[in-house]
Design a protein around this motif. Structure first.
Motif, PDB file in Angstrom:
ATOM      1  N   CYS A  26      32.656 -27.481 -26.045  1.00  0.00           N
ATOM      2  CA  CYS A  26      32.169 -26.939 -27.313  1.00  0.00           C
ATOM      3  C   CYS A  26      33.080 -25.840 -27.837  1.00  0.00           C
ATOM      4  O   CYS A  26      33.546 -24.988 -27.075  1.00  0.00           O
ATOM      5  N   ALA A  34      32.089 -23.583 -29.873  1.00  0.00           N
ATOM      6  CA  ALA A  34      31.300 -22.356 -30.066  1.00  0.00           C
ATOM      7  C   ALA A  34      30.926 -21.747 -28.710  1.00  0.00           C
ATOM      8  O   ALA A  34      31.069 -22.386 -27.666  1.00  0.00           O
ATOM      9  N   SER A  35      30.438 -20.519 -28.755  1.00  0.00           N
ATOM     10  CA  SER A  35      29.967 -19.842 -27.538  1.00  0.00           C
ATOM     11  C   SER A  35      28.680 -19.097 -27.881  1.00  0.00           C
ATOM     12  O   SER A  35      28.651 -17.867 -27.941  1.00  0.00           O
ATOM     13  N   CYS A  36      27.622 -19.849 -28.130  1.00  0.00           N
ATOM     14  CA  CYS A  36      26.352 -19.205 -28.496  1.00  0.00           C
ATOM     15  C   CYS A  36      25.865 -18.353 -27.325  1.00  0.00           C
ATOM     16  O   CYS A  36      25.991 -18.762 -26.156  1.00  0.00           O
ATOM     17  N   TYR A  90      23.121 -17.646 -25.983  1.00  0.00           N
ATOM     18  CA  TYR A  90      22.012 -18.078 -25.124  1.00  0.00           C
ATOM     19  C   TYR A  90      22.359 -19.332 -24.325  1.00  0.00           C
ATOM     20  O   TYR A  90      21.530 -19.853 -23.575  1.00  0.00           O
ATOM     21  N   CYS A  91      23.569 -19.853 -24.477  1.00  0.00           N
ATOM     22  CA  CYS A  91      23.878 -21.200 -23.987  1.00  0.00           C
ATOM     23  C   CYS A  91      24.625 -21.173 -22.665  1.00  0.00           C
ATOM     24  O   CYS A  91      25.678 -20.549 -22.553  1.00  0.00           O
ATOM     25  N   PHE A 125      25.326 -24.187 -21.244  1.00  0.00           N
ATOM     26  CA  PHE A 125      25.774 -25.583 -21.167  1.00  0.00           C
ATOM     27  C   PHE A 125      27.249 -25.756 -21.518  1.00  0.00           C
ATOM     28  O   PHE A 125      27.973 -26.498 -20.861  1.00  0.00           O
ATOM     29  N   GLN A 126      27.689 -25.033 -22.538  1.00  0.00           N
ATOM     30  CA  GLN A 126      29.039 -25.289 -23.079  1.00  0.00           C
ATOM     31  C   GLN A 126      30.151 -24.942 -22.093  1.00  0.00           C
ATOM     32  O   GLN A 126      30.044 -24.016 -21.294  1.00  0.00           O
ATOM     33  N   GLY A 157      28.047 -30.804 -27.240  1.00  0.00           N
ATOM     34  CA  GLY A 157      28.841 -29.672 -27.689  1.00  0.00           C
ATOM     35  C   GLY A 157      29.636 -30.056 -28.941  1.00  0.00           C
ATOM     36  O   GLY A 157      29.768 -31.235 -29.276  1.00  0.00           O
ATOM     37  N   LEU A 158      30.176 -29.040 -29.607  1.00  0.00           N
ATOM     38  CA  LEU A 158      30.997 -29.283 -30.810  1.00  0.00           C
ATOM     39  C   LEU A 158      32.440 -29.457 -30.342  1.00  0.00           C
ATOM     40  O   LEU A 158      33.213 -28.501 -30.284  1.00  0.00           O
ATOM     41  N   HIS A 198      28.096 -20.499 -34.356  1.00  0.00           N
ATOM     42  CA  HIS A 198      28.658 -21.581 -35.175  1.00  0.00           C
ATOM     43  C   HIS A 198      28.213 -21.339 -36.611  1.00  0.00           C
ATOM     44  O   HIS A 198      27.476 -20.379 -36.870  1.00  0.00           O
TER      45      HIS A 198
HETATM   46  S1  SF4 Z   1      26.579 -26.461 -27.021  1.00  0.00           S
HETATM   47 FE1  SF4 Z   1      25.373 -25.936 -28.855  1.00  0.00          FE
HETATM   48  S2  SF4 Z   1      24.204 -24.142 -28.219  1.00  0.00           S
HETATM   49 FE2  SF4 Z   1      25.898 -24.355 -26.724  1.00  0.00          FE
HETATM   50  S3  SF4 Z   1      27.578 -23.088 -27.530  1.00  0.00           S
HETATM   51 FE3  SF4 Z   1      27.860 -25.161 -28.336  1.00  0.00          FE
HETATM   52  S4  SF4 Z   1      26.857 -25.127 -30.367  1.00  0.00           S
HETATM   53 FE4  SF4 Z   1      26.098 -23.348 -29.223  1.00  0.00          FE
END
Ligand code: SF4
Length: 389
Positions: A66, A68-70, A72-73, A75-76, A112-113, A191
Protein backbone atom coordinates in the motif's frame (compact mmCIF):
# COMPACT_ATOMS: atom_id res chain seq x y z
CA UNK A 1 -29.13 12.14 32.10
CA UNK A 2 -32.11 13.58 33.98
CA UNK A 3 -35.39 11.69 34.13
CA UNK A 4 -37.21 14.24 31.95
CA UNK A 5 -34.80 13.92 29.03
CA UNK A 6 -34.79 10.16 29.41
CA UNK A 7 -38.58 10.07 29.16
CA UNK A 8 -38.54 12.44 26.18
CA UNK A 9 -36.03 10.28 24.27
CA UNK A 10 -37.91 7.12 25.13
CA UNK A 11 -41.17 8.64 23.83
CA UNK A 12 -39.48 9.69 20.60
CA UNK A 13 -38.08 6.20 20.01
CA UNK A 14 -41.38 4.44 20.73
CA UNK A 15 -43.23 6.94 18.49
CA UNK A 16 -40.74 6.28 15.67
CA UNK A 17 -39.63 9.94 15.58
CA UNK A 18 -36.28 10.81 14.04
CA UNK A 19 -33.57 11.55 16.62
CA UNK A 20 -31.45 14.70 16.38
CA UNK A 21 -27.69 15.19 16.71
CA UNK A 22 -28.25 16.43 20.29
CA UNK A 23 -30.32 13.31 21.04
CA UNK A 24 -27.51 11.08 19.78
CA UNK A 25 -24.94 12.85 21.93
CA UNK A 26 -27.26 12.61 24.97
CA UNK A 27 -27.69 8.87 24.40
CA UNK A 28 -23.92 8.38 24.40
CA UNK A 29 -23.72 10.29 27.68
CA UNK A 30 -26.08 7.97 29.58
CA UNK A 31 -24.73 5.47 32.11
CA UNK A 32 -27.85 3.35 31.84
CA UNK A 33 -26.64 0.73 29.37
CA UNK A 34 -29.60 -1.59 29.96
CA UNK A 35 -32.07 1.21 29.16
CA UNK A 36 -30.17 2.13 26.01
CA UNK A 37 -30.10 -1.50 24.93
CA UNK A 38 -33.83 -1.86 25.53
CA UNK A 39 -34.54 1.10 23.21
CA UNK A 40 -32.24 -0.25 20.50
CA UNK A 41 -33.69 -3.73 20.90
CA UNK A 42 -37.17 -2.32 20.39
CA UNK A 43 -36.14 -0.72 17.07
CA UNK A 44 -34.20 -3.80 16.00
CA UNK A 45 -37.18 -6.04 16.77
CA UNK A 46 -39.61 -3.72 14.92
CA UNK A 47 -37.41 -3.89 11.83
CA UNK A 48 -36.14 -7.46 11.94
CA UNK A 49 -38.10 -9.45 14.52
CA UNK A 50 -36.04 -12.22 16.10
CA UNK A 51 -34.04 -12.83 12.92
CA UNK A 52 -30.28 -12.72 12.79
CA UNK A 53 -28.97 -12.72 9.24
CA UNK A 54 -25.61 -14.03 8.10
CA UNK A 55 -23.95 -15.03 4.90
CA UNK A 56 -21.27 -17.54 4.13
CA UNK A 57 -18.42 -15.59 2.67
CA UNK A 58 -14.70 -15.50 2.30
CA UNK A 59 -12.45 -12.49 2.71
CA UNK A 60 -9.57 -12.19 0.26
CA UNK A 61 -6.86 -9.55 0.19
CA UNK A 62 -5.18 -9.57 -3.21
CA UNK A 63 -2.25 -7.47 -2.02
CA UNK A 64 -1.04 -5.95 1.23
CA UNK A 65 1.26 -3.52 -0.55
CA UNK A 66 0.00 0.00 0.00
CA UNK A 67 1.13 3.50 -0.87
CA UNK A 68 -0.56 4.91 2.22
CA UNK A 69 0.29 4.50 5.91
CA UNK A 70 -2.95 5.04 7.81
CA UNK A 71 -2.25 5.43 11.51
CA UNK A 72 -4.62 2.62 12.58
CA UNK A 73 -3.53 0.02 10.01
CA UNK A 74 -1.35 -2.98 10.78
CA UNK A 75 -2.02 -4.64 7.41
CA UNK A 76 -0.11 -2.52 4.91
CA UNK A 77 3.42 -3.33 3.79
CA UNK A 78 5.76 -1.34 1.62
CA UNK A 79 7.17 -2.76 -1.64
CA UNK A 80 10.09 -5.06 -0.89
CA UNK A 81 9.20 -5.69 2.78
CA UNK A 82 9.71 -9.29 3.85
CA UNK A 83 6.06 -10.29 4.08
CA UNK A 84 4.68 -8.03 1.36
CA UNK A 85 2.67 -10.03 -1.16
CA UNK A 86 0.57 -9.62 -4.29
CA UNK A 87 -1.49 -12.49 -5.67
CA UNK A 88 -1.42 -13.40 -9.29
CA UNK A 89 -4.87 -13.79 -10.85
CA UNK A 90 -4.52 -17.60 -10.75
CA UNK A 91 -3.55 -17.53 -7.06
CA UNK A 92 -6.65 -15.52 -6.18
CA UNK A 93 -8.83 -18.02 -8.03
CA UNK A 94 -7.07 -20.96 -6.38
CA UNK A 95 -7.68 -19.47 -2.91
CA UNK A 96 -11.35 -18.82 -3.67
CA UNK A 97 -11.82 -22.33 -5.04
CA UNK A 98 -10.65 -23.81 -1.74
CA UNK A 99 -14.04 -22.75 -0.28
CA UNK A 100 -16.10 -24.04 -3.19
CA UNK A 101 -17.52 -26.99 -1.26
CA UNK A 102 -18.69 -24.85 1.66
CA UNK A 103 -21.59 -23.32 -0.26
CA UNK A 104 -20.03 -19.91 -0.11
CA UNK A 105 -22.25 -17.14 -1.53
CA UNK A 106 -19.95 -14.12 -1.39
CA UNK A 107 -16.32 -13.09 -1.79
CA UNK A 108 -15.30 -9.95 0.09
CA UNK A 109 -12.17 -8.41 -1.43
CA UNK A 110 -10.24 -5.36 -0.17
CA UNK A 111 -6.62 -4.48 -0.80
CA UNK A 112 -3.79 -2.07 -0.26
CA UNK A 113 -3.33 0.82 -2.71
CA UNK A 114 -0.62 -0.87 -4.76
CA UNK A 115 1.73 1.69 -6.34
CA UNK A 116 2.54 -0.18 -9.58
CA UNK A 117 -0.18 -2.78 -10.26
CA UNK A 118 -2.01 -1.67 -13.41
CA UNK A 119 -5.72 -0.85 -13.18
CA UNK A 120 -6.58 -3.63 -15.65
CA UNK A 121 -5.44 -6.22 -13.09
CA UNK A 122 -8.58 -5.61 -11.00
CA UNK A 123 -11.32 -6.28 -13.59
CA UNK A 124 -9.20 -9.22 -14.79
CA UNK A 125 -9.27 -10.78 -11.30
CA UNK A 126 -13.02 -10.23 -11.06
CA UNK A 127 -13.65 -11.87 -14.43
CA UNK A 128 -11.53 -14.88 -13.48
CA UNK A 129 -13.28 -15.26 -10.11
CA UNK A 130 -16.72 -14.96 -11.69
CA UNK A 131 -15.83 -17.58 -14.25
CA UNK A 132 -14.50 -19.94 -11.57
CA UNK A 133 -17.37 -19.33 -9.13
CA UNK A 134 -20.35 -18.11 -11.19
CA UNK A 135 -22.87 -18.34 -8.33
CA UNK A 136 -20.79 -16.33 -5.89
CA UNK A 137 -21.36 -12.58 -5.39
CA UNK A 138 -18.32 -10.35 -5.61
CA UNK A 139 -18.30 -7.63 -2.96
CA UNK A 140 -15.09 -5.83 -3.70
CA UNK A 141 -13.10 -2.64 -3.15
CA UNK A 142 -13.54 0.29 -0.82
CA UNK A 143 -14.41 3.75 -2.12
CA UNK A 144 -10.77 4.57 -1.33
CA UNK A 145 -9.65 1.90 -3.81
CA UNK A 146 -12.05 3.16 -6.47
CA UNK A 147 -10.61 6.65 -6.04
CA UNK A 148 -7.12 5.10 -6.33
CA UNK A 149 -8.20 3.40 -9.58
CA UNK A 150 -9.22 6.84 -10.87
CA UNK A 151 -5.71 8.06 -10.14
CA UNK A 152 -3.82 5.14 -11.73
CA UNK A 153 -6.10 4.75 -14.76
CA UNK A 154 -7.05 8.31 -15.63
CA UNK A 155 -10.65 7.10 -15.88
CA UNK A 156 -13.60 8.52 -13.94
CA UNK A 157 -15.30 6.56 -11.14
CA UNK A 158 -18.28 6.29 -13.46
CA UNK A 159 -16.22 4.47 -16.11
CA UNK A 160 -14.42 2.40 -13.49
CA UNK A 161 -17.62 1.17 -11.88
CA UNK A 162 -19.10 0.33 -15.31
CA UNK A 163 -16.06 -1.79 -16.15
CA UNK A 164 -16.01 -3.50 -12.74
CA UNK A 165 -19.74 -4.24 -12.95
CA UNK A 166 -19.22 -5.65 -16.43
CA UNK A 167 -16.45 -7.87 -14.99
CA UNK A 168 -18.80 -9.20 -12.27
CA UNK A 169 -18.82 -6.70 -9.39
CA UNK A 170 -21.99 -7.08 -7.30
CA UNK A 171 -21.28 -4.57 -4.51
CA UNK A 172 -18.59 -2.28 -3.19
CA UNK A 173 -17.43 -2.87 0.38
CA UNK A 174 -18.13 -0.31 3.11
CA UNK A 175 -14.52 0.36 4.11
CA UNK A 176 -12.53 3.56 3.90
CA UNK A 177 -15.17 5.41 5.92
CA UNK A 178 -13.32 5.31 9.27
CA UNK A 179 -14.53 8.60 10.84
CA UNK A 180 -15.66 11.29 8.40
CA UNK A 181 -15.13 14.29 10.69
CA UNK A 182 -12.03 16.07 9.42
CA UNK A 183 -10.76 16.97 12.91
CA UNK A 184 -10.18 13.24 13.56
CA UNK A 185 -9.77 11.99 10.01
CA UNK A 186 -6.72 14.08 9.20
CA UNK A 187 -4.90 12.43 12.14
CA UNK A 188 -5.61 8.81 11.24
CA UNK A 189 -6.07 8.58 7.45
CA UNK A 190 -3.17 8.78 5.01
CA UNK A 191 -4.88 8.74 1.63
CA UNK A 192 -6.92 11.25 -0.35
CA UNK A 193 -10.41 9.72 -0.04
CA UNK A 194 -12.47 11.71 2.44
CA UNK A 195 -16.23 12.25 2.91
CA UNK A 196 -16.67 14.12 -0.38
CA UNK A 197 -15.15 11.31 -2.46
CA UNK A 198 -16.42 8.45 -0.30
CA UNK A 199 -20.01 9.72 -0.60
CA UNK A 200 -19.57 10.57 -4.31
CA UNK A 201 -18.47 7.01 -5.10
CA UNK A 202 -21.20 5.31 -3.05
CA UNK A 203 -23.83 7.66 -4.52
CA UNK A 204 -22.62 6.67 -7.98
CA UNK A 205 -22.69 2.96 -7.10
CA UNK A 206 -26.26 3.33 -5.81
CA UNK A 207 -27.29 5.11 -9.02
CA UNK A 208 -26.04 2.06 -10.95
CA UNK A 209 -28.24 -0.27 -8.90
CA UNK A 210 -25.59 -1.55 -6.47
CA UNK A 211 -26.50 -1.77 -2.80
CA UNK A 212 -23.48 -1.08 -0.62
CA UNK A 213 -22.53 -1.47 3.05
CA UNK A 214 -21.26 1.42 5.19
CA UNK A 215 -18.87 1.30 8.12
CA UNK A 216 -17.45 3.37 10.98
CA UNK A 217 -14.15 2.71 12.74
CA UNK A 218 -14.60 3.66 16.40
CA UNK A 219 -12.72 3.36 19.67
CA UNK A 220 -9.52 5.21 18.78
CA UNK A 221 -9.05 8.98 19.15
CA UNK A 222 -12.58 10.03 18.20
CA UNK A 223 -15.24 11.20 20.66
CA UNK A 224 -18.91 10.17 20.76
CA UNK A 225 -19.88 13.42 18.97
CA UNK A 226 -17.78 12.32 15.98
CA UNK A 227 -19.63 8.99 15.88
CA UNK A 228 -22.95 10.83 15.92
CA UNK A 229 -21.77 13.12 13.12
CA UNK A 230 -20.65 10.07 11.12
CA UNK A 231 -24.00 8.28 11.25
CA UNK A 232 -25.89 11.51 10.53
CA UNK A 233 -23.96 11.95 7.28
CA UNK A 234 -24.81 8.37 6.33
CA UNK A 235 -28.46 8.91 7.27
CA UNK A 236 -28.66 11.95 4.98
CA UNK A 237 -27.09 10.07 2.09
CA UNK A 238 -29.44 7.16 2.69
CA UNK A 239 -32.40 9.60 2.55
CA UNK A 240 -31.13 10.66 -0.85
CA UNK A 241 -30.26 7.29 -2.46
CA UNK A 242 -31.71 4.48 -0.31
CA UNK A 243 -28.74 2.42 -1.49
CA UNK A 244 -27.10 1.38 1.77
CA UNK A 245 -27.87 -2.20 2.75
CA UNK A 246 -26.33 -2.13 6.21
CA UNK A 247 -24.28 -0.18 8.75
CA UNK A 248 -21.26 -1.86 10.36
CA UNK A 249 -19.50 -0.40 13.41
CA UNK A 250 -15.90 -1.67 13.43
CA UNK A 251 -13.93 -1.61 16.64
CA UNK A 252 -10.41 -0.22 16.27
CA UNK A 253 -7.85 -2.91 17.15
CA UNK A 254 -4.41 -2.67 18.67
CA UNK A 255 -1.67 -4.54 16.87
CA UNK A 256 -0.57 -6.96 19.55
CA UNK A 257 2.37 -8.31 17.57
CA UNK A 258 4.20 -5.15 16.57
CA UNK A 259 7.35 -6.60 18.00
CA UNK A 260 7.37 -9.41 15.40
CA UNK A 261 9.43 -7.26 13.04
CA UNK A 262 10.00 -4.23 15.26
CA UNK A 263 8.05 -1.90 12.97
CA UNK A 264 5.16 0.01 14.54
CA UNK A 265 2.61 0.41 11.75
CA UNK A 266 -0.46 0.91 13.94
CA UNK A 267 0.69 4.25 15.30
CA UNK A 268 -2.32 5.42 17.32
CA UNK A 269 -2.37 2.52 19.75
CA UNK A 270 -0.29 4.40 22.30
CA UNK A 271 -3.07 7.01 22.50
CA UNK A 272 -5.97 4.68 23.19
CA UNK A 273 -6.94 1.61 25.18
CA UNK A 274 -9.48 0.34 22.57
CA UNK A 275 -13.22 0.58 23.19
CA UNK A 276 -14.49 -1.40 26.18
CA UNK A 277 -17.32 -3.92 25.69
CA UNK A 278 -19.77 -1.42 27.26
CA UNK A 279 -18.64 1.34 24.89
CA UNK A 280 -19.04 -1.04 21.97
CA UNK A 281 -22.56 -2.00 22.99
CA UNK A 282 -23.40 1.69 23.38
CA UNK A 283 -22.08 2.35 19.87
CA UNK A 284 -24.24 -0.41 18.42
CA UNK A 285 -27.31 0.85 20.30
CA UNK A 286 -26.94 4.56 19.46
CA UNK A 287 -26.17 3.77 15.81
CA UNK A 288 -29.29 1.58 15.60
CA UNK A 289 -31.39 4.38 17.10
CA UNK A 290 -30.00 7.16 14.90
CA UNK A 291 -30.10 5.24 11.61
CA UNK A 292 -33.87 5.01 11.28
CA UNK A 293 -33.61 4.56 7.48
CA UNK A 294 -31.20 1.60 7.64
CA UNK A 295 -32.72 -1.88 7.73
CA UNK A 296 -29.68 -3.65 9.12
CA UNK A 297 -26.82 -3.19 11.58
CA UNK A 298 -24.07 -5.76 11.32
CA UNK A 299 -21.57 -7.04 13.87
CA UNK A 300 -18.30 -8.23 12.34
CA UNK A 301 -17.33 -10.70 15.06
CA UNK A 302 -13.65 -10.83 14.12
CA UNK A 303 -13.25 -7.32 15.50
CA UNK A 304 -15.49 -7.73 18.55
CA UNK A 305 -14.95 -11.29 19.73
CA UNK A 306 -17.69 -13.88 19.87
CA UNK A 307 -19.08 -12.93 23.31
CA UNK A 308 -19.54 -9.30 22.41
CA UNK A 309 -20.93 -10.24 19.01
CA UNK A 310 -23.59 -12.36 20.66
CA UNK A 311 -24.49 -9.56 23.10
CA UNK A 312 -24.62 -7.00 20.28
CA UNK A 313 -27.73 -8.83 19.01
CA UNK A 314 -29.52 -7.38 22.04
CA UNK A 315 -28.17 -3.89 21.36
CA UNK A 316 -29.37 -3.30 17.82
CA UNK A 317 -27.37 -5.70 15.63
CA UNK A 318 -29.36 -8.15 13.49
CA UNK A 319 -26.65 -9.36 11.12
CA UNK A 320 -23.43 -11.30 11.74
CA UNK A 321 -20.61 -11.69 9.30
CA UNK A 322 -20.34 -15.26 8.07
CA UNK A 323 -17.53 -17.76 7.65
CA UNK A 324 -14.35 -15.78 7.47
CA UNK A 325 -11.31 -17.70 6.43
CA UNK A 326 -8.90 -14.80 6.12
CA UNK A 327 -9.22 -11.25 7.33
CA UNK A 328 -6.17 -9.14 7.79
CA UNK A 329 -6.84 -5.41 7.67
CA UNK A 330 -6.50 -4.00 11.23
CA UNK A 331 -6.54 -7.55 12.51
CA UNK A 332 -3.21 -9.14 11.80
CA UNK A 333 -3.11 -10.27 15.38
CA UNK A 334 -5.37 -10.76 18.36
CA UNK A 335 -4.57 -11.16 22.03
CA UNK A 336 -8.15 -12.10 22.91
CA UNK A 337 -8.10 -15.56 21.40
CA UNK A 338 -10.77 -14.64 18.86
CA UNK A 339 -10.64 -17.31 16.15
CA UNK A 340 -9.99 -16.10 12.62
CA UNK A 341 -12.36 -18.58 11.06
CA UNK A 342 -15.87 -19.66 11.83
CA UNK A 343 -18.12 -21.94 9.87
CA UNK A 344 -21.84 -22.13 9.33
CA UNK A 345 -22.51 -24.55 12.20
CA UNK A 346 -20.59 -22.42 14.71
CA UNK A 347 -22.49 -19.35 13.67
CA UNK A 348 -25.89 -21.08 13.87
CA UNK A 349 -25.08 -22.23 17.39
CA UNK A 350 -24.02 -18.74 18.44
CA UNK A 351 -27.29 -17.26 17.16
CA UNK A 352 -29.56 -19.94 18.65
CA UNK A 353 -27.74 -19.74 21.94
CA UNK A 354 -28.38 -15.97 22.02
CA UNK A 355 -32.12 -16.63 21.66
CA UNK A 356 -32.49 -15.62 18.03
CA UNK A 357 -33.44 -17.22 14.71
CA UNK A 358 -30.67 -17.59 12.09
CA UNK A 359 -31.45 -16.66 8.49
CA UNK A 360 -28.85 -17.12 5.79
CA UNK A 361 -28.85 -14.28 3.24
CA UNK A 362 -27.02 -13.33 0.08
CA UNK A 363 -25.13 -10.09 -0.65
CA UNK A 364 -28.39 -8.25 -1.49
CA UNK A 365 -30.02 -9.37 1.77
CA UNK A 366 -32.35 -11.81 0.05
CA UNK A 367 -33.13 -14.89 2.12
CA UNK A 368 -31.18 -18.00 1.07
CA UNK A 369 -32.34 -20.30 3.87
CA UNK A 370 -34.10 -20.15 7.24
CA UNK A 371 -32.95 -22.51 9.96
CA UNK A 372 -35.08 -24.38 12.47
CA UNK A 373 -33.73 -24.27 15.96
CA UNK A 374 -32.63 -27.41 17.80
CA UNK A 375 -35.55 -28.66 19.95
CA UNK A 376 -33.88 -27.59 23.18
CA UNK A 377 -33.71 -23.96 22.07
CA UNK A 378 -37.23 -23.68 20.61
CA UNK A 379 -38.91 -22.27 23.70
CA UNK A 380 -36.25 -19.64 24.12
CA UNK A 381 -36.89 -18.32 20.63
CA UNK A 382 -40.60 -17.57 20.88
CA UNK A 383 -39.82 -14.00 21.92
CA UNK A 384 -36.59 -12.10 21.34
CA UNK A 385 -34.51 -12.66 24.46
CA UNK A 386 -32.88 -9.81 26.36
CA UNK A 387 -29.82 -10.31 28.49
CA UNK A 388 -31.15 -8.21 31.38
CA UNK A 389 -34.61 -9.91 31.52
S1 SF4 B 1 -4.35 -0.80 3.47
FE1 SF4 B 1 -6.03 0.70 3.56
S2 SF4 B 1 -6.14 1.23 5.73
FE2 SF4 B 1 -4.11 0.27 5.42
S3 SF4 B 1 -2.70 1.97 4.98
FE3 SF4 B 1 -3.49 1.23 3.02
S4 SF4 B 1 -5.25 2.58 2.57
FE4 SF4 B 1 -4.79 2.80 4.76
Amino acid sequence: MDAGLKRELEEKVYAGERLTRADGEALYATDDLAWLGRLAHHVRTEKNGDRVMFNVNRHLNLTNVCSASCAYCSFQRKPGEKDAYTMRVEQAVEKALEMKDEQLTELHIVNGLHPTLPWKYYPRVLRALKEALPGVSLKCFTATEVQWFEKISGLSADEILDELIDAGLDSLTGGGAEIFDWEVRQKIVDHACHWEDWSRIHRLAHSKGLRTPSTMLYGHIEEPRHRVDHVMRLRELQDETGGFAVFIPLRYQHDFHDSADGIVRNRIQAQTTMASPAESLKTFAVSRLMLDNFEHVKCFWVMHGLSLAQLSLNFGADDLDGSVVEYKITHDADAYGTPHTMHREDLLQLIWDGGFRPVERNTRYQVVREYDAPVTAADRRREPQQVWA
